[in-house]
Design a protein around this motif. Structure first.
Motif, PDB file in Angstrom:
ATOM      1  N   ALA A   1     -36.991  -9.293   5.685  1.00 42.90           N
ATOM      2  CA  ALA A   1     -37.955 -10.289   6.160  1.00 42.90           C
ATOM      3  C   ALA A   1     -37.331 -11.091   7.295  1.00 42.90           C
ATOM      4  N   GLY A   2     -36.057 -11.434   7.127  1.00 40.59           N
ATOM      5  CA  GLY A   2     -35.339 -12.168   8.173  1.00 40.59           C
ATOM      6  C   GLY A   2     -35.229 -11.336   9.440  1.00 40.59           C
ATOM      7  N   PHE A   3     -34.853 -10.054   9.285  1.00 38.89           N
ATOM      8  CA  PHE A   3     -34.720  -9.175  10.456  1.00 38.89           C
ATOM      9  C   PHE A   3     -36.070  -9.076  11.182  1.00 38.89           C
ATOM     10  N   ASP A   4     -37.137  -8.878  10.398  1.00 35.40           N
ATOM     11  CA  ASP A   4     -38.469  -8.699  10.991  1.00 35.40           C
ATOM     12  C   ASP A   4     -38.902  -9.922  11.796  1.00 35.40           C
ATOM     13  N   ASN A   5     -38.468 -11.090  11.339  1.00 40.92           N
ATOM     14  CA  ASN A   5     -38.883 -12.321  12.011  1.00 40.92           C
ATOM     15  C   ASN A   5     -37.866 -12.816  13.031  1.00 40.92           C
ATOM     16  N   SER A   6     -36.814 -12.039  13.247  1.00 36.48           N
ATOM     17  CA  SER A   6     -35.785 -12.498  14.186  1.00 36.48           C
ATOM     18  C   SER A   6     -36.157 -12.072  15.602  1.00 36.48           C
ATOM     19  N   ARG A   7     -35.540 -12.724  16.575  1.00 34.99           N
ATOM     20  CA  ARG A   7     -35.892 -12.431  17.974  1.00 34.99           C
ATOM     21  C   ARG A   7     -34.709 -11.979  18.820  1.00 34.99           C
ATOM     22  N   GLY A   8     -33.502 -12.179  18.314  1.00 36.78           N
ATOM     23  CA  GLY A   8     -32.324 -11.849  19.124  1.00 36.78           C
ATOM     24  C   GLY A   8     -32.131 -10.353  19.311  1.00 36.78           C
ATOM     25  N   GLU A   9     -31.461  -9.986  20.376  1.00 35.96           N
ATOM     26  CA  GLU A   9     -31.116  -8.577  20.594  1.00 35.96           C
ATOM     27  C   GLU A   9     -29.958  -8.191  19.687  1.00 35.96           C
ATOM     28  N   VAL A  10     -29.191  -9.211  19.302  1.00 34.73           N
ATOM     29  CA  VAL A  10     -28.096  -9.001  18.352  1.00 34.73           C
ATOM     30  C   VAL A  10     -28.416  -9.798  17.089  1.00 34.73           C
ATOM     31  N   ILE A  11     -28.197  -9.161  15.951  1.00 33.71           N
ATOM     32  CA  ILE A  11     -28.519  -9.830  14.689  1.00 33.71           C
ATOM     33  C   ILE A  11     -27.280  -9.795  13.791  1.00 33.71           C
ATOM     34  N   VAL A  12     -27.017 -10.911  13.137  1.00 32.30           N
ATOM     35  CA  VAL A  12     -25.901 -10.969  12.182  1.00 32.30           C
ATOM     36  C   VAL A  12     -26.467 -11.358  10.830  1.00 32.30           C
TER      37      VAL A  12
ATOM     38  N   GLN B   1     -32.482  -9.363  -2.595  1.00 34.70           N
ATOM     39  CA  GLN B   1     -31.669  -9.609  -1.393  1.00 34.70           C
ATOM     40  C   GLN B   1     -32.034  -8.687  -0.226  1.00 34.70           C
ATOM     41  N   THR B   2     -32.210  -7.383  -0.506  1.00 33.64           N
ATOM     42  CA  THR B   2     -32.499  -6.438   0.580  1.00 33.64           C
ATOM     43  C   THR B   2     -33.804  -6.800   1.285  1.00 33.64           C
ATOM     44  N   ALA B   3     -34.873  -7.004   0.498  1.00 30.38           N
ATOM     45  CA  ALA B   3     -36.175  -7.309   1.092  1.00 30.38           C
ATOM     46  C   ALA B   3     -36.133  -8.653   1.820  1.00 30.38           C
TER      47      ALA B   3
ATOM     48  N   TYR C   1     -25.545  -6.295  14.027  1.00 32.51           N
ATOM     49  CA  TYR C   1     -26.348  -5.120  14.377  1.00 32.51           C
ATOM     50  C   TYR C   1     -26.983  -5.300  15.746  1.00 32.51           C
ATOM     51  N   ARG C   2     -27.210  -4.192  16.411  1.00 30.11           N
ATOM     52  CA  ARG C   2     -28.096  -4.205  17.571  1.00 30.11           C
ATOM     53  C   ARG C   2     -29.518  -4.048  17.072  1.00 30.11           C
ATOM     54  N   ARG C   3     -30.444  -4.747  17.709  1.00 31.57           N
ATOM     55  CA  ARG C   3     -31.834  -4.677  17.272  1.00 31.57           C
ATOM     56  C   ARG C   3     -32.359  -3.244  17.248  1.00 31.57           C
ATOM     57  N   ASP C   4     -31.979  -2.465  18.278  1.00 33.69           N
ATOM     58  CA  ASP C   4     -32.415  -1.061  18.348  1.00 33.69           C
ATOM     59  C   ASP C   4     -32.147  -0.334  17.041  1.00 33.69           C
ATOM     60  N   LEU C   5     -30.989  -0.599  16.458  1.00 33.80           N
ATOM     61  CA  LEU C   5     -30.603   0.097  15.233  1.00 33.80           C
ATOM     62  C   LEU C   5     -31.506  -0.331  14.082  1.00 33.80           C
ATOM     63  N   LEU C   6     -31.739  -1.641  13.960  1.00 31.64           N
ATOM     64  CA  LEU C   6     -32.553  -2.116  12.842  1.00 31.64           C
ATOM     65  C   LEU C   6     -33.980  -1.584  12.916  1.00 31.64           C
ATOM     66  N   ARG C   7     -34.438  -1.305  14.127  1.00 33.90           N
ATOM     67  CA  ARG C   7     -35.771  -0.721  14.268  1.00 33.90           C
ATOM     68  C   ARG C   7     -35.834   0.667  13.667  1.00 33.90           C
ATOM     69  N   ARG C   8     -34.683   1.320  13.621  1.00 41.49           N
ATOM     70  CA  ARG C   8     -34.690   2.726  13.206  1.00 41.49           C
ATOM     71  C   ARG C   8     -34.368   2.965  11.736  1.00 41.49           C
ATOM     72  N   ILE C   9     -33.924   1.923  11.040  1.00 41.64           N
ATOM     73  CA  ILE C   9     -33.667   2.138   9.614  1.00 41.64           C
ATOM     74  C   ILE C   9     -34.577   1.230   8.798  1.00 41.64           C
ATOM     75  N   SER C  10     -35.063   1.747   7.698  1.00 38.06           N
ATOM     76  CA  SER C  10     -35.861   0.859   6.851  1.00 38.06           C
ATOM     77  C   SER C  10     -35.198   0.831   5.478  1.00 38.06           C
ATOM     78  N   LEU C  11     -35.149  -0.351   4.930  1.00 38.21           N
ATOM     79  CA  LEU C  11     -34.432  -0.546   3.669  1.00 38.21           C
ATOM     80  C   LEU C  11     -35.403  -0.947   2.574  1.00 38.21           C
ATOM     81  N   TYR C  12     -35.153  -0.497   1.360  1.00 42.56           N
ATOM     82  CA  TYR C  12     -35.919  -0.982   0.224  1.00 42.56           C
ATOM     83  C   TYR C  12     -34.987  -0.997  -0.984  1.00 42.56           C
ATOM     84  N   ALA C  13     -35.537  -1.405  -2.121  1.00 41.56           N
ATOM     85  CA  ALA C  13     -34.744  -1.578  -3.351  1.00 41.56           C
ATOM     86  C   ALA C  13     -33.481  -2.388  -3.017  1.00 41.56           C
ATOM     87  N   GLU C  14     -32.295  -1.874  -3.371  1.00 46.63           N
ATOM     88  CA  GLU C  14     -31.088  -2.661  -3.069  1.00 46.63           C
ATOM     89  C   GLU C  14     -30.240  -1.926  -2.047  1.00 46.63           C
ATOM     90  N   GLN C  15     -30.926  -1.380  -1.064  1.00 47.62           N
ATOM     91  CA  GLN C  15     -30.234  -0.495  -0.127  1.00 47.62           C
ATOM     92  C   GLN C  15     -29.424  -1.186   0.958  1.00 47.62           C
TER      93      GLN C  15
END
Ligand code: UDP
Ligand code: MG
Length: 333
Positions: free
Chosen positions: A100-111, A94-96, A181-195
């Protein structure tokens, strides 16, 4: 954000999607693993919920290596220009899949939300407008959760208490996937395993402004849960990693040094026993190796931990240079 776990990403969107009006402002991301029956109602529900949304949006359905008809359903849904399908070549979790969805998204806001209809897309507009009050992350809080008591609610209650206690981030329901989330935030955190459960804690560690709001929750109607009780153990292990990352990431020697202190104390106690036995016991008892032996063993553990800390410092030092450790100087909005 890199997501090295992903293999063979394939994405579909209809020809008309390419002619879609500009870049969407909102991206809704749902991971799907063997959720064939849920795809169609999910899409309908999201579109209905966003009917009066002012602004453009896209829905990204991430098929996490499903073995049922999920991908066919996603392809059928992607006829609508607002829907995009992303297919992962293997089941990466689920996390990965969310990443993948976040990486391929384009919005400034992501849900993000689960793809099994347990989260309610009607909550999306409220989460998004809460974000615009000046938050970087708005977490859904399933106040009346529709899951099994012993297998889900109790372990989750315990895990949430532990996460709150260890990280100090006062979010009630870390496990709720419905978040904005704001996109800025997702750029700054990286998730792996079930984080994905630790998104609030990881976000707090990079200085994000976080809040929570009640959201609806429903019992699963189609398909089955992908997790068993073993998830609790994994969450506990991940929590230790998280604590290490958020507290000692930039100063591992401090973490290992703190762990070495009890070992050093034990060594001193046994050293004391040894001296006491030498001076107070008869010569044959004083010669017993147990006290100096145990003392030396504990000393070795302390030394080992200290050296591990030093090695970690050296490894970290060679990585420094990119300033990702420095929290954002958040712009005032
Ligand atoms: N999921 C996924 N990959 C996995 C496991 C789960 O994409 O390996 C998706 C699943 O399809 C669902 C969401 O993650 O949309 C949450 O999973 P599930 O409903 O099984 O979790 P629960 O609600 O039981 O905690
Ligand atoms: Mg579920």
């Amino acid at each position: 954000m890199d997501c090295p776990d992903l293999v063979n990403q394939t994405s579909v969107s209809s020809a008309s999607a390419k002619a879609n009006t500009g870049v969407p402002t909102l991206s809704v991301v749902a991971p799907l693993y063997n959720e064939a029956e849920n795809v169609r109602p999910l899409v309908e529900w999201i579109l209905q919920a966003l009917e009066s949304y002012v602004g453009t949006f896209e829905v990204i359905l991430v098929d996490d290596g499903s073995r049922d008809g999920t991908w066919n359903e996603v392809r059928a849904a992607a006829i609508d220009p607002r829907i995009r399908g992303l297919r992962l070549g293997a089941n990466v979790g689920q996390t990965a899949a969310m990443m993948a969805g976040f990486d391929n998204s384009r919005g400034e806001v992501i849900v993000s939300l689960d793809g099994d209809l347990q989260n309610d897309p009607r909550d999306i507009p409220a989460l998004v407008s809460k974000l615009s009050e000046g938050y970087d992350l708005v977490c859904g809080w399933r106040q009346s959760r529709k899951d099994k008591l012993l297998l889900r609610k109790v372990p989750s209650w315990l895990a949430n208490r532990l996460i709150r206690g260890l990280t100090g981030v006062p979010i009630t329901d870390n496990g709720c996937s419905l978040k904005a989330y704001r996109r800025d935030l997702l750029r700054r955190i990286s998730l792996y395993a079930e984080q994905h459960r630790f998104i609030p804690a990881l976000s707090a560690s990079v200085g994000a402004r976080i809040t929570e709001m009640p959201v609806r929750h429903h019992a699963r109607r189609f398909g089955e849960s992908k997790y068993g009780i073993s998830r609790t153990l994994k969450v506990l292990v991940d929590l230790i990693t998280l604590k290490m990352i958020t507290t000692f990431r930039s100063r591992p020697l401090l973490g290992f040094g703190l762990a070495a202190i009890p070992a050093l104390a034990v060594a001193l106690v046994f050293g004391g026993f040894w001296l006491f036995s030498l001076t107070h016991f008869g010569p044959e008892k004083a010669a017993a190796l147990i006290f100096p032996g145990a003392g030396l063993l504990a000393l070795e553990v302390a030394f080992y931990l200290f050296m591990l800390g030093l090695v970690a410092e050296v490894a970290l030092n060679s990585e420094r240079g990119d300033a990702t450790d420095i929290p954002n100087a958040w712009e005032v909005r």
